[in-house]
Write an enzyme that holds these catalytic residues in place. Sequence first.
Site, PDB file in Angstrom:
ATOM      1  N   ARG A   1      42.577   0.036 -14.927  1.00 48.28           N
ATOM      2  CA  ARG A   1      43.850   0.181 -15.620  1.00 48.28           C
ATOM      3  C   ARG A   1      44.972  -0.147 -14.641  1.00 48.28           C
ATOM      4  NH1 ARG A   1      41.444  -0.019 -19.734  1.00 48.28           N
ATOM      5  NH2 ARG A   1      41.181   1.625 -21.324  1.00 48.28           N
TER       6      ARG A   1
ATOM      7  N   HIS B   1      43.992  -9.130 -18.819  1.00 47.85           N
ATOM      8  CA  HIS B   1      43.166  -8.015 -19.301  1.00 47.85           C
ATOM      9  C   HIS B   1      41.975  -8.560 -20.101  1.00 47.85           C
ATOM     10  CE1 HIS B   1      43.283  -3.462 -20.293  1.00 47.85           C
ATOM     11  NE2 HIS B   1      42.034  -3.916 -20.293  1.00 47.85           N
TER      12      HIS B   1
END
Lengths: 306, 306
Positions: free
Chosen positions: A221, A269
């Site tokens: 993250r 991502h």
Amino acid sequence: MRITVCCSDTKVAPWVEGLQAALPEAEVSEWKPGAPPADYAMVWSPPQAFCDDQQQLKGIFNTGAGVDALLKLKLPPDAVVVRLDDAGMSVQMAEFVCHAVIRHFRELDAYERDEAQAKWGFRKPKLRADFPVGVMGLGVLGQRVAQAVASFEFPVRGWSRSPKQVEGVECFSGDEGFRQFLAGTRILVCLLPLTEDTRGIMNRATLSQLLPQAYVINVARGAHLVEDDLLALLDEGHLAGAALDVFRTEPLPPEHRFWTHPKVTVTPHTSARTLREESIAQIARKMRAFSRGEPIAGVVDRKKGY
Amino acid sequence: MRITVCCSDTKVAPWVEGLQAALPEAEVSEWKPGAPPADYAMVWSPPQAFCDDQQQLKGIFNTGAGVDALLKLKLPPDAVVVRLDDAGMSVQMAEFVCHAVIRHFRELDAYERDEAQAKWGFRKPKLRADFPVGVMGLGVLGQRVAQAVASFEFPVRGWSRSPKQVEGVECFSGDEGFRQFLAGTRILVCLLPLTEDTRGIMNRATLSQLLPQAYVINVARGAHLVEDDLLALLDEGHLAGAALDVFRTEPLPPEHRFWTHPKVTVTPHTSARTLREESIAQIARKMRAFSRGEPIAGVVDRKKGY
């Protein structure tokens, strides 16, 4: 069994239809405000209104491995939160990280720059022993990644909050183990869950402890990394580079320095994407088992945060 | 035992000193015209004059896996030719090929082009099942590469002249098997020895049989590939791209189209480099065993060419 489905950022219909096909005995429908109360939910980033509306839920099944966004909500009091275990994500993570490790170790970016100039030039091969790879987080994804990297004969180290044993991986744990782990790591891979303990875990103090010319791979993250600290250590020369797939703000803003920094590789991502079919099959299996009172994998400890 | 060392393209002294240290009982020296006759030789690309001068040699130990250049010479009549088995090369080959396979499958080149424009955009994940990888050549290097690729859950096929069995790899052999092998392969990896049978094996006729949008990875020898045929099939759209590490002429001439072709990645014959220490240790072991009359691995069949 009645199931409600609430997925933001994606089309809901294929998830509803897929889960209905996998669980013909259930009633599966898309959540809308005021929908009838359901037993279970399949979710991705639901809004707070969803939780407020479905206070009776017995189980919330997340369509991803990371539940940090979900746990920020005020959840229905009795709902067990279940994350996705693997569903085709660990192999994607393993290949994405191995690609980044090999590309850095073998200097394939530099060879690509040579190619642009039609330059035929060797670089002296480096020794694998000088590139110990350290994986933070030894869950399903971390273990798979650590063992994949080890198959290429890199020395591999792993760190987790509680002690773990992974074959072929030198394991460290806890705060004391973290120092030793960092001090012997040249390529750092972050696969931790995002919790209050791990937020900002890659910062000036910790990244400075890595071996000189360390390389950082973040596939967990964005909030695990203090971005300005990384940039400073790159510019000061302690770090050799970084491959970043996740960011504090996503999409990464166009003006962010990461986009243009010569030592940073940015991907959007994309290291491990949820594969719908595999995810639905896993969640359907788990819902059935859970409703029969059988134990299932991936139950989240709300206090620990993963 | 008397050993002569003849290595072109590299400094000889570290090889002489290394082998002498590994075999203190032997007399190791650098070959020069008129040097005293030796029992064994350690060589890399020796000139014809070396062979003419050392007709009495009982064994010639090559410091690489490929002996095609060596077998072009008129060799001493009784010399057994021995190639390097692995010596750290198979792991390099495995990582180099896996990097190329992953980079193509995950479209990481395209993501890199996006990065240059600060563009955050997803690409729909592809299915591994649509990317069967076919490895030509199932020797030590080919087997290692095939299994490394299989560990990332790609369907993997292998082809060799004589039938072989490799765990986790669907194996084909001979001429008939070659057609079936090609027809089901999307990513083709060449790890064959260069012989009269395999010269030009990748040409318009064979590459056309690959699945549409196939990708070619050549890490064996440049002469395995008919370069103009590859370029034509890339331009016609049957092939999606190629990662080439070896070429008909090395260094690749600056004006060669490969350097600038948008679908071709060029590296300078760097996929697996001979690692001096490992190679010397292996050759020393083999020389000792051979002189005792014990069997050793890597003895070349001069007729087959590998």
